[in-house]
Design a protein around this motif. Structure first.
Motif, short mmCIF file in Angstrom:
data_model
loop_
_atom_site.label_atom_id
_atom_site.label_comp_id
_atom_site.label_asym_id
_atom_site.label_seq_id
_atom_site.Cartn_x
_atom_site.Cartn_y
_atom_site.Cartn_z
N THR A 142 0.85 -1.30 0.27
CA THR A 142 0.10 0.16 0.19
C THR A 142 0.85 1.19 0.11
N ILE A 143 0.49 2.08 -0.99
CA ILE A 143 1.58 3.21 -1.00
C ILE A 143 0.22 4.39 -1.11
N ALA A 144 0.13 5.16 0.20
CA ALA A 144 -0.92 6.16 0.20
C ALA A 144 -0.59 7.41 1.09
N HIS A 145 -1.21 8.51 0.70
CA HIS A 145 -1.10 9.70 1.47
C HIS A 145 0.32 10.16 1.33
N ASN A 146 1.01 10.06 0.34
CA ASN A 146 2.44 10.36 0.35
C ASN A 146 2.55 11.69 -0.78
N VAL A 147 3.46 12.50 -0.49
CA VAL A 147 3.81 13.51 -1.58
C VAL A 147 5.01 13.02 -2.20
N ILE A 148 5.09 12.85 -3.59
CA ILE A 148 6.07 12.31 -4.17
C ILE A 148 6.45 13.15 -5.38
N GLU A 149 7.58 13.92 -5.29
CA GLU A 149 7.71 14.79 -6.13
C GLU A 149 9.17 15.19 -6.47
N SER A 150 9.42 15.67 -7.81
CA SER A 150 10.66 16.05 -8.26
C SER A 150 11.79 15.04 -8.12
N ASN A 151 11.29 13.70 -8.56
CA ASN A 151 12.35 12.74 -8.61
C ASN A 151 12.75 12.62 -9.91
N ASP A 152 14.10 12.22 -10.14
CA ASP A 152 14.71 12.25 -11.27
C ASP A 152 14.22 11.26 -12.68
N VAL A 153 13.53 10.16 -12.07
CA VAL A 153 13.03 9.17 -12.98
C VAL A 153 11.31 9.23 -12.86
N ASP A 154 10.61 8.24 -12.44
CA ASP A 154 9.41 8.01 -12.16
C ASP A 154 9.01 8.32 -10.74
N GLY A 155 7.72 8.90 -10.37
CA GLY A 155 7.33 9.06 -9.05
C GLY A 155 7.29 7.59 -8.38
N ILE A 156 6.51 6.63 -8.95
CA ILE A 156 6.28 5.16 -8.53
C ILE A 156 6.53 4.37 -9.43
N LYS A 157 7.48 3.35 -9.39
CA LYS A 157 7.64 2.35 -10.66
C LYS A 157 7.40 0.95 -9.59
N LEU A 158 6.36 0.30 -10.45
CA LEU A 158 6.14 -1.08 -9.82
C LEU A 158 6.59 -1.82 -11.21
N GLU A 159 7.69 -2.97 -10.77
CA GLU A 159 8.02 -3.80 -11.90
C GLU A 159 7.90 -5.22 -11.50
N ASN A 160 6.78 -5.78 -11.87
CA ASN A 160 6.74 -7.19 -11.56
C ASN A 160 6.75 -8.27 -12.76
N THR A 161 7.85 -8.67 -12.96
CA THR A 161 8.33 -9.71 -14.00
C THR A 161 7.87 -11.13 -13.75
#
Length: 291
Positions: A142-161
Protein backbone atom coordinates in the motif's frame (compact mmCIF):
# COMPACT_ATOMS: atom_id res chain seq x y z
CA UNK A 1 15.98 3.17 18.23
CA UNK A 2 14.99 6.80 18.65
CA UNK A 3 16.33 10.35 18.30
CA UNK A 4 19.77 9.51 16.94
CA UNK A 5 21.90 10.85 14.08
CA UNK A 6 23.48 8.37 11.68
CA UNK A 7 25.80 10.21 9.31
CA UNK A 8 29.00 9.67 7.30
CA UNK A 9 28.95 5.86 7.64
CA UNK A 10 29.04 3.14 4.98
CA UNK A 11 25.30 2.60 5.68
CA UNK A 12 23.26 4.65 8.07
CA UNK A 13 21.30 1.77 9.64
CA UNK A 14 21.45 -1.88 8.53
CA UNK A 15 19.12 -4.62 9.81
CA UNK A 16 19.79 -8.21 8.78
CA UNK A 17 17.71 -11.20 9.90
CA UNK A 18 18.21 -14.84 8.89
CA UNK A 19 17.13 -18.29 10.15
CA UNK A 20 14.96 -17.10 12.99
CA UNK A 21 13.11 -20.44 12.74
CA UNK A 22 9.71 -19.38 13.95
CA UNK A 23 10.92 -16.60 16.21
CA UNK A 24 10.08 -12.94 15.98
CA UNK A 25 12.01 -9.71 15.59
CA UNK A 26 10.29 -6.34 16.13
CA UNK A 27 12.05 -3.05 15.42
CA UNK A 28 10.89 0.56 15.84
CA UNK A 29 13.18 3.14 14.21
CA UNK A 30 11.74 6.54 15.12
CA UNK A 31 12.68 10.21 14.68
CA UNK A 32 16.25 9.59 13.61
CA UNK A 33 18.40 11.57 11.20
CA UNK A 34 20.03 9.37 8.55
CA UNK A 35 22.09 11.56 6.27
CA UNK A 36 25.22 11.66 4.13
CA UNK A 37 26.05 7.97 4.33
CA UNK A 38 28.05 6.47 1.46
CA UNK A 39 25.55 3.73 0.53
CA UNK A 40 21.98 3.16 1.80
CA UNK A 41 20.43 5.33 4.42
CA UNK A 42 18.34 2.49 5.90
CA UNK A 43 18.50 -1.14 4.76
CA UNK A 44 16.31 -3.99 5.98
CA UNK A 45 17.33 -7.44 4.74
CA UNK A 46 15.15 -10.46 5.61
CA UNK A 47 16.46 -13.83 4.51
CA UNK A 48 15.84 -17.56 4.89
CA UNK A 49 12.94 -18.05 7.26
CA UNK A 50 13.06 -14.76 9.08
CA UNK A 51 9.53 -15.80 9.95
CA UNK A 52 7.71 -12.89 11.56
CA UNK A 53 8.28 -9.36 12.66
CA UNK A 54 6.95 -5.81 12.70
CA UNK A 55 9.28 -3.10 11.47
CA UNK A 56 8.25 0.52 12.03
CA UNK A 57 10.16 3.35 10.39
CA UNK A 58 8.43 6.51 11.58
CA UNK A 59 9.28 10.19 11.44
CA UNK A 60 12.86 9.83 10.22
CA UNK A 61 14.80 12.16 7.95
CA UNK A 62 16.62 10.08 5.33
CA UNK A 63 18.53 12.48 3.12
CA UNK A 64 21.56 12.84 0.89
CA UNK A 65 22.73 9.24 1.12
CA UNK A 66 24.84 7.85 -1.74
CA UNK A 67 22.47 5.07 -2.86
CA UNK A 68 18.91 4.22 -1.78
CA UNK A 69 17.22 6.21 0.92
CA UNK A 70 15.42 3.10 2.22
CA UNK A 71 16.04 -0.39 0.82
CA UNK A 72 13.78 -3.31 1.77
CA UNK A 73 14.92 -6.77 0.69
CA UNK A 74 12.83 -9.92 1.16
CA UNK A 75 14.13 -13.40 0.39
CA UNK A 76 12.32 -16.52 1.63
CA UNK A 77 10.76 -14.79 4.63
CA UNK A 78 7.16 -15.29 5.72
CA UNK A 79 4.90 -12.80 7.44
CA UNK A 80 7.07 -9.71 7.80
CA UNK A 81 5.17 -6.44 8.16
CA UNK A 82 6.92 -3.14 7.38
CA UNK A 83 5.46 0.35 7.85
CA UNK A 84 7.14 3.53 6.57
CA UNK A 85 5.17 6.40 8.08
CA UNK A 86 5.73 10.16 7.86
CA UNK A 87 9.39 10.04 6.90
CA UNK A 88 11.28 12.67 4.92
CA UNK A 89 13.14 10.77 2.17
CA UNK A 90 14.91 13.29 -0.03
CA UNK A 91 18.03 13.89 -2.08
CA UNK A 92 19.34 10.32 -2.13
CA UNK A 93 21.61 9.01 -4.89
CA UNK A 94 19.30 6.24 -6.15
CA UNK A 95 15.62 5.45 -5.45
CA UNK A 96 14.08 7.09 -2.43
CA UNK A 97 12.48 3.76 -1.44
CA UNK A 98 13.48 0.50 -3.15
CA UNK A 99 11.68 -2.79 -2.45
CA UNK A 100 13.04 -6.08 -3.79
CA UNK A 101 10.85 -9.15 -3.28
CA UNK A 102 12.65 -12.32 -4.31
CA UNK A 103 11.98 -15.90 -3.23
CA UNK A 104 12.49 -19.37 -4.64
CA UNK A 105 9.55 -21.62 -5.51
CA UNK A 106 9.96 -23.82 -2.41
CA UNK A 107 9.65 -21.01 0.12
CA UNK A 108 7.18 -18.31 -0.84
CA UNK A 109 7.65 -14.80 0.50
CA UNK A 110 4.61 -12.93 1.74
CA UNK A 111 5.55 -9.59 3.29
CA UNK A 112 3.18 -6.67 3.83
CA UNK A 113 4.56 -3.18 3.20
CA UNK A 114 2.71 0.07 3.93
CA UNK A 115 4.22 3.39 2.78
CA UNK A 116 2.05 6.09 4.34
CA UNK A 117 2.27 9.87 4.64
CA UNK A 118 5.89 10.30 3.58
CA UNK A 119 7.55 13.07 1.60
CA UNK A 120 9.68 11.45 -1.11
CA UNK A 121 11.44 13.96 -3.32
CA UNK A 122 14.51 15.00 -5.27
CA UNK A 123 15.99 11.51 -5.38
CA UNK A 124 18.33 10.67 -8.27
CA UNK A 125 16.22 7.76 -9.59
CA UNK A 126 12.60 6.87 -8.75
CA UNK A 127 10.70 8.09 -5.74
CA UNK A 128 9.41 4.59 -4.86
CA UNK A 129 10.32 1.44 -6.80
CA UNK A 130 9.13 -2.14 -6.35
CA UNK A 131 10.80 -5.02 -8.17
CA UNK A 132 10.15 -8.78 -8.17
CA UNK A 133 11.52 -11.49 -10.45
CA UNK A 134 10.62 -14.71 -8.61
CA UNK A 135 7.52 -16.70 -9.54
CA UNK A 136 6.83 -17.60 -5.89
CA UNK A 137 7.14 -14.07 -4.51
CA UNK A 138 4.00 -12.48 -3.05
CA UNK A 139 3.69 -8.86 -1.95
CA UNK A 140 0.86 -6.85 -0.37
CA UNK A 141 1.81 -3.21 -0.93
CA UNK A 142 0.00 0.00 0.00
CA UNK A 143 1.31 3.41 -1.05
CA UNK A 144 -1.01 6.10 0.31
CA UNK A 145 -1.13 9.75 1.39
CA UNK A 146 2.43 10.49 0.26
CA UNK A 147 3.84 13.53 -1.53
CA UNK A 148 6.15 12.18 -4.24
CA UNK A 149 7.77 14.98 -6.16
CA UNK A 150 10.68 16.09 -8.30
CA UNK A 151 12.40 12.72 -8.53
CA UNK A 152 14.76 12.29 -11.49
CA UNK A 153 12.87 9.33 -13.02
CA UNK A 154 9.36 8.09 -12.08
CA UNK A 155 7.36 9.00 -9.01
CA UNK A 156 6.31 5.36 -8.45
CA UNK A 157 7.59 2.41 -10.48
CA UNK A 158 6.14 -1.07 -9.92
CA UNK A 159 7.99 -3.72 -11.92
CA UNK A 160 6.68 -7.25 -11.52
CA UNK A 161 8.23 -9.61 -14.05
CA UNK A 162 7.16 -12.69 -12.06
CA UNK A 163 5.26 -13.56 -8.92
CA UNK A 164 2.18 -12.03 -7.31
CA UNK A 165 1.61 -8.35 -6.49
CA UNK A 166 -1.42 -6.84 -4.79
CA UNK A 167 -1.01 -3.06 -4.58
CA UNK A 168 -3.08 -0.04 -3.60
CA UNK A 169 -1.85 3.37 -4.74
CA UNK A 170 -4.26 5.79 -3.05
CA UNK A 171 -4.51 9.53 -2.41
CA UNK A 172 -0.93 10.45 -3.23
CA UNK A 173 0.31 13.69 -4.77
CA UNK A 174 2.63 12.91 -7.70
CA UNK A 175 4.05 16.13 -9.00
CA UNK A 176 6.97 17.27 -11.11
CA UNK A 177 8.74 13.93 -11.52
CA UNK A 178 10.99 13.77 -14.57
CA UNK A 179 9.54 10.48 -15.84
CA UNK A 180 6.02 9.12 -15.31
CA UNK A 181 3.94 9.86 -12.27
CA UNK A 182 3.27 6.10 -11.97
CA UNK A 183 4.88 3.46 -14.22
CA UNK A 184 3.51 -0.11 -14.10
CA UNK A 185 5.60 -2.74 -15.88
CA UNK A 186 4.26 -6.29 -15.81
CA UNK A 187 5.48 -8.98 -18.16
CA UNK A 188 3.49 -11.98 -19.39
CA UNK A 189 5.46 -14.04 -16.87
CA UNK A 190 3.84 -12.32 -13.91
CA UNK A 191 1.62 -14.86 -12.14
CA UNK A 192 -1.09 -12.42 -11.01
CA UNK A 193 -1.33 -8.77 -10.23
CA UNK A 194 -4.03 -6.45 -8.96
CA UNK A 195 -3.36 -2.73 -8.69
CA UNK A 196 -5.87 -0.10 -7.58
CA UNK A 197 -4.94 3.51 -8.39
CA UNK A 198 -7.45 5.88 -6.85
CA UNK A 199 -7.81 9.41 -5.55
CA UNK A 200 -4.33 10.54 -6.58
CA UNK A 201 -3.26 13.91 -7.96
CA UNK A 202 -1.00 13.78 -11.04
CA UNK A 203 0.49 17.10 -12.02
CA UNK A 204 3.47 18.34 -13.99
CA UNK A 205 5.20 14.99 -14.49
CA UNK A 206 7.41 15.32 -17.56
CA UNK A 207 6.34 12.08 -19.24
CA UNK A 208 3.01 10.30 -18.65
CA UNK A 209 0.76 10.73 -15.66
CA UNK A 210 0.20 6.96 -15.62
CA UNK A 211 1.92 4.46 -17.89
CA UNK A 212 0.85 0.82 -17.76
CA UNK A 213 2.24 -2.18 -19.63
CA UNK A 214 0.44 -5.40 -18.73
CA UNK A 215 0.37 -8.45 -20.96
CA UNK A 216 -1.34 -11.16 -18.93
CA UNK A 217 -5.09 -11.69 -18.48
CA UNK A 218 -4.46 -12.38 -14.78
CA UNK A 219 -3.26 -8.80 -14.36
CA UNK A 220 -5.87 -6.19 -13.44
CA UNK A 221 -5.58 -2.44 -13.00
CA UNK A 222 -8.37 -0.10 -11.88
CA UNK A 223 -7.85 3.65 -12.25
CA UNK A 224 -10.56 5.70 -10.52
CA UNK A 225 -11.27 9.19 -9.15
CA UNK A 226 -7.83 10.58 -9.89
CA UNK A 227 -7.04 14.11 -11.03
CA UNK A 228 -4.73 14.34 -14.05
CA UNK A 229 -2.98 17.53 -15.03
CA UNK A 230 -0.45 15.62 -17.16
CA UNK A 231 -1.37 16.02 -20.80
CA UNK A 232 -0.36 15.25 -24.35
CA UNK A 233 2.97 16.98 -24.95
CA UNK A 234 1.93 17.94 -28.48
CA UNK A 235 4.10 15.28 -30.09
CA UNK A 236 1.85 12.32 -29.20
CA UNK A 237 4.63 10.92 -27.00
CA UNK A 238 3.20 11.38 -23.49
CA UNK A 239 -0.32 11.25 -22.12
CA UNK A 240 -2.37 11.48 -18.94
CA UNK A 241 -2.95 7.70 -19.20
CA UNK A 242 -0.79 5.67 -21.57
CA UNK A 243 -1.87 2.02 -21.80
CA UNK A 244 0.97 0.14 -23.50
CA UNK A 245 -0.46 -3.32 -22.78
CA UNK A 246 -2.83 -5.50 -24.75
CA UNK A 247 -5.72 -5.44 -22.22
CA UNK A 248 -8.18 -2.68 -21.39
CA UNK A 249 -7.94 -0.64 -18.19
CA UNK A 250 -11.17 0.52 -16.49
CA UNK A 251 -10.83 4.23 -15.74
CA UNK A 252 -14.09 5.54 -14.23
CA UNK A 253 -14.65 8.88 -12.59
CA UNK A 254 -11.32 10.57 -13.30
CA UNK A 255 -10.87 14.31 -13.79
CA UNK A 256 -8.80 15.51 -16.74
CA UNK A 257 -9.20 19.26 -16.30
CA UNK A 258 -12.13 19.56 -18.70
CA UNK A 259 -15.40 17.96 -19.74
CA UNK A 260 -14.50 18.34 -23.42
CA UNK A 261 -14.17 14.72 -24.54
CA UNK A 262 -12.19 15.71 -27.64
CA UNK A 263 -9.51 17.23 -25.42
CA UNK A 264 -9.60 14.25 -23.10
CA UNK A 265 -9.24 11.83 -26.01
CA UNK A 266 -5.95 13.52 -26.88
CA UNK A 267 -4.70 12.77 -23.37
CA UNK A 268 -5.47 9.04 -23.46
CA UNK A 269 -4.05 6.23 -25.53
CA UNK A 270 -4.25 2.45 -25.71
CA UNK A 271 -1.23 1.66 -27.79
CA UNK A 272 -2.34 -1.76 -29.04
CA UNK A 273 -5.43 -0.39 -30.76
CA UNK A 274 -5.18 3.40 -30.36
CA UNK A 275 -8.69 3.19 -28.97
CA UNK A 276 -9.79 5.76 -26.44
CA UNK A 277 -13.48 5.23 -27.11
CA UNK A 278 -15.96 4.03 -24.54
CA UNK A 279 -17.03 7.19 -22.73
CA UNK A 280 -19.57 6.06 -20.14
CA UNK A 281 -20.49 9.35 -18.46
CA UNK A 282 -19.67 13.03 -18.33
CA UNK A 283 -20.86 14.83 -15.21
CA UNK A 284 -19.15 17.71 -13.46
CA UNK A 285 -15.99 16.89 -15.34
CA UNK A 286 -15.82 13.27 -14.13
CA UNK A 287 -15.26 11.14 -17.20
CA UNK A 288 -15.51 7.37 -17.32
CA UNK A 289 -13.31 5.57 -19.82
CA UNK A 290 -12.14 2.10 -20.59
CA UNK A 291 -9.01 2.20 -22.70
Amino acid sequence: IEDNDFSFNERGAYFYFEDIDGGRADVAFVNNGVTDNRQEGIELDLNDNAMKGRFLLVGNTVADNGLYGVRLGFDEDIGAHVDLIENEIVGNGDDGVYINNNADSSSPSNPVVNILGNHVGDNSENGIRFESDSEAAVMDLTIAHNVIESNDVDGIKLENTSGYLFANVLQNVLIGNEGDGVDLVFSSGGEAMMVAIGGNVFSGNLENGLRADMNNSEQMIDVFFNSFDDSDDGNNDYFAINNQGQYDIPAPGNWFGTIDTDVIDDDLIHDSDDNTSGTSAVAYGLVGYKL
